[in-house]
Design a protein around this motif. Sequence first.
Motif, short mmCIF file in Angstrom:
data_model
loop_
_atom_site.label_atom_id
_atom_site.label_comp_id
_atom_site.label_asym_id
_atom_site.label_seq_id
_atom_site.Cartn_x
_atom_site.Cartn_y
_atom_site.Cartn_z
N ARG A 301 -44.91 16.56 -10.56
CA ARG A 301 -45.40 17.25 -9.38
C ARG A 301 -44.44 18.35 -8.93
O ARG A 301 -44.84 19.40 -8.43
CB ARG A 301 -45.61 16.25 -8.23
N ARG A 304 -45.12 21.27 -11.09
CA ARG A 304 -46.35 21.94 -10.66
C ARG A 304 -46.15 22.66 -9.33
O ARG A 304 -46.65 23.76 -9.12
CB ARG A 304 -47.49 20.92 -10.54
N SER A 305 -45.40 22.01 -8.41
CA SER A 305 -45.12 22.65 -7.12
C SER A 305 -44.32 23.92 -7.31
O SER A 305 -44.56 24.94 -6.65
CB SER A 305 -44.37 21.68 -6.21
N GLU A 307 -44.33 25.82 -9.91
CA GLU A 307 -45.24 26.84 -10.44
C GLU A 307 -46.12 27.42 -9.34
O GLU A 307 -46.34 28.64 -9.28
CB GLU A 307 -46.12 26.23 -11.55
N ARG A 308 -46.62 26.53 -8.45
CA ARG A 308 -47.43 27.03 -7.34
C ARG A 308 -46.63 27.93 -6.44
O ARG A 308 -47.11 28.99 -6.01
CB ARG A 308 -48.00 25.86 -6.54
#
Length: 853
Positions: A301, A304-305, A307-308
Amino acid sequence: MTPLHSRSQRPPVDHGGRDPADPGPAFLLNQPAGHAERRRALVVLLASIAIFCVLAPLARRPLPPVAAFIPIYESALVLIDLITAVLLFGQYRILRSRALLVLGCGYLFTALMTVGHAATFPGLFAPGGLLGAGPQTTAWIYMLWHGGFPLFVLAYALLKRNERPAPPPTAAADRAAPLVLPALTVLLCAGLLLLTTAGQSALPDIMAGQRYTPAMQTTVASVWLISLVALGVLWRQRPHSVLDLWLVVVLMAWLFDIALSAMLNGGRFDLGFYAGRIYGLVACSVVLLELLLENGALYARLVRSHERERRKAQDLLAARDEAQAANNAKSLFLASMSHEIRTPMNAIVGLTHVVLESDLDARQRDYLLKVQASSKALLSLLNDILDYSKIEAGKVTLEAEEFSPEEIVENVGNLFSAKIEEAGLELFFEVDKNLPQRLLGDSLRLTQVLNNLLGNAIKFTPRGEIVISVETLARSAERVELRFAVRDSGIGLSTEQADRLFQMFSQADPSVARRYGGTGLGLAICKRLVELMGGHIAVASAPGQGSSFSFTACFGVATQAVERIDLHRIRGMRTLVLDGQPTARLILQRILQSWSFQVSTAAFADDGLYKLRRADPQAPYELLLLDCKTADLDFLHEARRITAWQSVTPLAVVMMTTQHASESVTEAVRGLTDVAVLIKPVTPSRMFDTIVRLQHGETAGPMPLQQGRKADFAEAMRPLRGARVLLVEDNLVNQQVAAAFLMMAGLDVTLAANGIEAVDWVKRAPFDVVLMDMQMPDMDGVQATRVIRLLPQAARLPIIAMTAAAMEEDKQACLAAGMNAHVAKPIDPAQLMQTLLAWVLPPSRSAAAPAAG
């Protein structure tokens, strides 16, 4: 581990100080157990029960001793428990949950007790074990170990049930809290090991060789019961978190471990001995496995965070670039719009002014005055839009120049004196006696706010009075906070109207715009300017009861400021104030009393005469402040006749009148001694100076105002008659307007249509000044100025920008190119006059300058 919303729809259990509404990452402690976790735990539990049921009847079957089993088993236990404890301590540092800290200490306890068990196990490191172990030591360590861990789980469950969100830790607490309980756990393990080794004689025998004694059954039953109680308390706790669910599985395996290896078996190295310890490995591995899975999911996560966030950052950069581009485009559009509107406006305003200077009949003059007023209203709207745009773009910076706040208030009143008199209103000033004489700040922006508020007050007050007040709120050695207010007796506002008053393009209601005009921009600009000055603006009003607009602002205190009001220069006098306006009487009375004057007031002439007659002969009136609208010269003569019976000193009189009537009043009192004229509205400084002059026997005309009536353009330009002007302008209408202004003042004008012609003219002929447009074909004004500045004969030649490019960036570009000043179109005769008088030498001095050089 999957995200929280995919596991369960229930809100998270808050046992670590987290906000239940916080959608941040969930941990085993506070993540609700969803259907997937329950199914997985149930499968593990059912498999454990099934295996236990198969192994229980075979628990006493003897098996050969495996020398490597105990080292491998206990090494794995120590590693697994230590890693689990470290991970739980790490989550405690995030969630600040004491329950989690206690559970981590439980796993630390099992790891340390396992080390002690291995060190004292017979035949592992020594025939009888290390640490002075006896035949009962290892068995008692096992019992204390397996009875201690459920107690830690029980403490975890009880703490978690009653836990409140932890306060944010201080730096010291953040370092100390995770260390105290683990340290106590280490001391506990050391004490138990000391008891089972050095103090083993105090403990009952529970081993007879490799077999259990009857005392073992009681001891094991107690340990098993403790584990069962911990399991029951944990199971009754609702709702279950993921950690609760797997701790239930751990305690079930713990019970099976104790049952197989200490209750159902016969002694060491039988099937129950080996199977029970394998259950112990399962028990200690379950939570570690979940923690490792959770860490992996958290890391995923986090990636992914990241990347966001990276994409958001890129989107923000792109949005910032787009906003900057849009802002630049807006600025370019506003500059272009300003230039294009000002160019035809210059013709309308300028030519109207020129025609108004000629002979016209009454109707023609009325029409042209209305054209001029409408043109100025349109120009004011344009300036408001540009001002608001600059404020929104953050391009407005405040100056820090020295000024007098009292003079600012006075100048604002003088600017609107004609409108106030035309509307039949009264204007008053209330100035705090503690107001600093000189301040540091942006006087132009302060004046802009006061002008707007006073203009609105005049517009929305059909009759009555307007009061401008200024008072000191706070003061230090370097800073002062002032409160300005403009109070009127006008139509007033409702609460709903006042709430939206400071929004852009907002007015009280549509009927206000239709009746009184305006765009609703002015107050929005005032609000932003006041905020830039470190203050806030507010309104207090009620329908039909007038309005009071007030704002605060912060300024620096000027050093070495000279006090205009020095009380050592004035002596107190017994004074009568005669004025028909109650507000005027109150303000004048307060001013005089602050100077130790004895003051009486009267509202009409008969009351004034009555008080003069009733005065104590031992303390007669010495000073009369007389409003010319309340009483006339006959009253003055009668007042002096009365006081002549009481005192040999003539009564000193201050005649208070408006700016419009000041000349006629001054003429009427000419020749009278001890009489001075004071123009209303009155400021403390001008009244002080007037009375001091009277006390020193001076009886001149009215004290000069800081800003009087505008002088006639042609008359004011008389010193420059005959000066040679090069007018550089490509627009024929603008040429006509500017040339008309200049020739009306008696100046000699030469025209150039672009920058190239301007350079040629400067090379061929001498000029006293160049008026330069900026935007022209072939060569613009900036380029032409740079070329002219390279010519030897033009080194000191004044070049003044006279252009419709009126943005601040345009002014700075003009100055950077070498121009001396900037005059915006439409041409304001007063501004043009002041600029020319400031930069152009009179023709006689201009001719003498080269000779002197």
